[in-house]
Design a protein around this motif. Sequence first.
Motif, mmCIF file in Angstrom:
data_model
loop_
_atom_site.group_PDB
_atom_site.id
_atom_site.type_symbol
_atom_site.label_atom_id
_atom_site.label_comp_id
_atom_site.label_asym_id
_atom_site.label_seq_id
_atom_site.Cartn_x
_atom_site.Cartn_y
_atom_site.Cartn_z
ATOM 1 N N ALA A 46 -15.613 -0.228 0.115
ATOM 2 C CA ALA A 46 -15.714 -0.572 1.534
ATOM 3 C C ALA A 46 -16.029 -2.052 1.734
ATOM 4 N N GLU A 47 -16.745 -2.643 0.786
ATOM 5 C CA GLU A 47 -17.092 -4.063 0.894
ATOM 6 C C GLU A 47 -15.898 -4.962 0.612
ATOM 7 N N ASP A 48 -14.867 -4.437 -0.070
ATOM 8 C CA ASP A 48 -13.664 -5.215 -0.379
ATOM 9 C C ASP A 48 -12.442 -4.456 0.139
ATOM 10 N N PRO A 49 -12.275 -4.390 1.476
ATOM 11 C CA PRO A 49 -11.202 -3.564 2.050
ATOM 12 C C PRO A 49 -9.811 -4.028 1.667
ATOM 13 N N GLY A 50 -9.647 -5.308 1.388
ATOM 14 C CA GLY A 50 -8.322 -5.812 1.021
ATOM 15 C C GLY A 50 -7.801 -5.153 -0.240
ATOM 16 N N ARG A 51 -8.599 -5.145 -1.300
ATOM 17 C CA ARG A 51 -8.192 -4.529 -2.567
ATOM 18 C C ARG A 51 -8.033 -3.024 -2.399
ATOM 19 N N PHE A 52 -8.937 -2.414 -1.675
ATOM 20 C CA PHE A 52 -8.868 -0.965 -1.518
ATOM 21 C C PHE A 52 -7.606 -0.548 -0.758
ATOM 22 N N LEU A 53 -7.308 -1.218 0.359
ATOM 23 C CA LEU A 53 -6.121 -0.862 1.136
ATOM 24 C C LEU A 53 -4.841 -1.116 0.344
ATOM 25 N N SER A 54 -4.860 -2.149 -0.469
ATOM 26 C CA SER A 54 -3.691 -2.410 -1.334
ATOM 27 C C SER A 54 -3.503 -1.271 -2.326
ATOM 28 N N THR A 55 -4.602 -0.777 -2.892
ATOM 29 C CA THR A 55 -4.539 0.348 -3.826
ATOM 30 C C THR A 55 -3.950 1.583 -3.162
ATOM 31 N N ILE A 68 5.620 19.741 -3.268
ATOM 32 C CA ILE A 68 4.321 20.104 -2.683
ATOM 33 C C ILE A 68 3.200 19.289 -3.333
ATOM 34 N N GLY A 69 3.296 19.097 -4.663
ATOM 35 C CA GLY A 69 2.287 18.299 -5.351
ATOM 36 C C GLY A 69 2.254 16.857 -4.864
ATOM 37 N N LEU A 70 3.431 16.266 -4.682
ATOM 38 C CA LEU A 70 3.485 14.883 -4.190
ATOM 39 C C LEU A 70 2.930 14.769 -2.773
ATOM 40 N N ILE A 71 3.237 15.762 -1.938
ATOM 41 C CA ILE A 71 2.706 15.741 -0.564
ATOM 42 C C ILE A 71 1.185 15.871 -0.579
ATOM 43 N N ALA A 72 0.671 16.753 -1.448
ATOM 44 C CA ALA A 72 -0.782 16.918 -1.556
ATOM 45 C C ALA A 72 -1.442 15.627 -2.061
ATOM 46 N N LEU A 73 -0.796 14.973 -3.032
ATOM 47 C CA LEU A 73 -1.323 13.713 -3.550
ATOM 48 C C LEU A 73 -1.332 12.640 -2.463
ATOM 49 N N ASN A 74 -0.282 12.628 -1.639
ATOM 50 C CA ASN A 74 -0.240 11.705 -0.501
ATOM 51 C C ASN A 74 -1.409 11.970 0.441
ATOM 52 N N GLY A 75 -1.737 13.269 0.606
ATOM 53 C CA GLY A 75 -2.883 13.629 1.438
ATOM 54 C C GLY A 75 -4.188 13.107 0.883
ATOM 55 N N VAL A 76 -4.307 13.110 -0.452
ATOM 56 C CA VAL A 76 -5.519 12.580 -1.084
ATOM 57 C C VAL A 76 -5.679 11.090 -0.782
ATOM 58 N N PHE A 77 -4.580 10.337 -0.867
ATOM 59 C CA PHE A 77 -4.639 8.900 -0.576
ATOM 60 C C PHE A 77 -4.946 8.656 0.909
ATOM 61 N N SER A 78 -4.331 9.448 1.790
ATOM 62 C CA SER A 78 -4.605 9.290 3.224
ATOM 63 C C SER A 78 -6.058 9.605 3.543
ATOM 64 N N LEU A 79 -6.556 10.704 2.945
ATOM 65 C CA LEU A 79 -7.960 11.062 3.146
ATOM 66 C C LEU A 79 -8.879 9.968 2.632
ATOM 67 N N SER A 80 -8.578 9.444 1.445
ATOM 68 C CA SER A 80 -9.413 8.395 0.848
ATOM 69 C C SER A 80 -9.446 7.153 1.729
ATOM 70 N N GLU A 81 -8.276 6.783 2.242
ATOM 71 C CA GLU A 81 -8.190 5.580 3.070
ATOM 72 C C GLU A 81 -9.095 5.680 4.285
#
Length: 431
Positions: free
Chosen positions: A50-59, A8-21
């Motif tokens: 947002a100004e450097d989407p390449g680095r952010f999306l890679s993260t 459940i923790g890993l799924i929630a963490l995945n949600g944080v990354f999806s939300l952030s993206e």
Amino acid sequence: MIELLVAIGLIALNGVFSLSELAIVSARKSRLKSLAESGRRGAATALALAEDPGRFLSTVQIGITLIGILAGAFSGAALGRRLTDILGGYGVPQTVAEPLGYGLVIAVITYLSVVIGELVPKNLALRNSERLACLVAPLMSLVSRVGAPVVWLLDASTKLIFRALGSSGDSAHTVTHEEIRMIVAEAETAGVIETDERTMISGVLRLGDRAVRAIMTPRTDVDWINLADTDGAIKAALMNTRRSRLPVADGDPDNMIGVIQARDLLASALADQPLNIRAHVRVAPVIPDTIDALDVLNVLREAPVPMALVHDEYGHFEGIVTPADILDAIAGAFQSDTHSHDPEAVERADGSWLIAGSMPADEMADRLGIVLPRKRSYETAAGLVIAELHHLPETGEAVETLGFRFEVVDLDGRRIDKILAARLPNEGFSS
């Protein structure tokens, strides 16, 4: 139990990354900049991401990928084994318990990953993109710094592939007038703005694309004073006009010398002074008929009188433009400013339109749902008909273009007064 909590923790963490993206990608940069200037915590970091989407999306992709591997390798395997043992304890044969146990675990984890790890966070991000972007930006920035070598490798690899495909990889998207109009239309539908507000916003957008010829009062409709006329004729002209300011010509309308204000003449008349038009003439700016309407606005702001005289390239007087003409282009004509109270466009019962020849072509296009050529020599509905016919028309002449049949139904001298526009059969709406 521990395995379930980890899953459940890993799924929630995945949600944080999806939300952030989605929050940072969909957040408006102008809004983030405004929040950063107001001191909102995380706004400057979100703007930098947002100004450097390449680095952010890679993260983000690093985080989502690691979580997926861990969820599959640890939680899925451990929970599958635990459920298999539970099913075996109830007497389920091993050959059935193992695939059933692992299958149920995979199905549940997949379901929770899709709903909790993707759909719910992304829906939240779309509803509150700027606020959530500010909230998650510091965490994403920290992850980016921690995984800097891998982030750099992924970002560089992505850019390398883009260059191999002949693209820079940088977004070339800019907001267009059509996108702004769509946003305004959606705002009207949602009740955020009123219909009249949408009309005025559309008028402002059109104003930036118009030449002064499209908004001026044409020469044929201008009331003017001729110094060569007798005092009686001048007084009659002043009594018959509804204008507070009139251009003044010395013998010929192509020889305009300025503008008079009726109140100046009234003051002289009340003081029993003789009529002396020339003494009250004020200098008015002379502008070419090709100047942009927005540039005219700046000219009028600095003019000694709020009126400009429009001339063509040969020096011929074409008309006048005032702040009222600009307001007309934005908000529509006022009855006191027009000789006719008839609307410019009326939809008839059969779906055709009765259009005034003087109606601006871009406004007509909005009403009819057609797209005009970007490069055109006309500014009115009448100009469209003449441009297609290549001659001054007679009553009853028609032309078929842009999916419509435009028929001249009334002339005022040689000027097209009314046009009947009917959609051609089997013609869809233009986009």
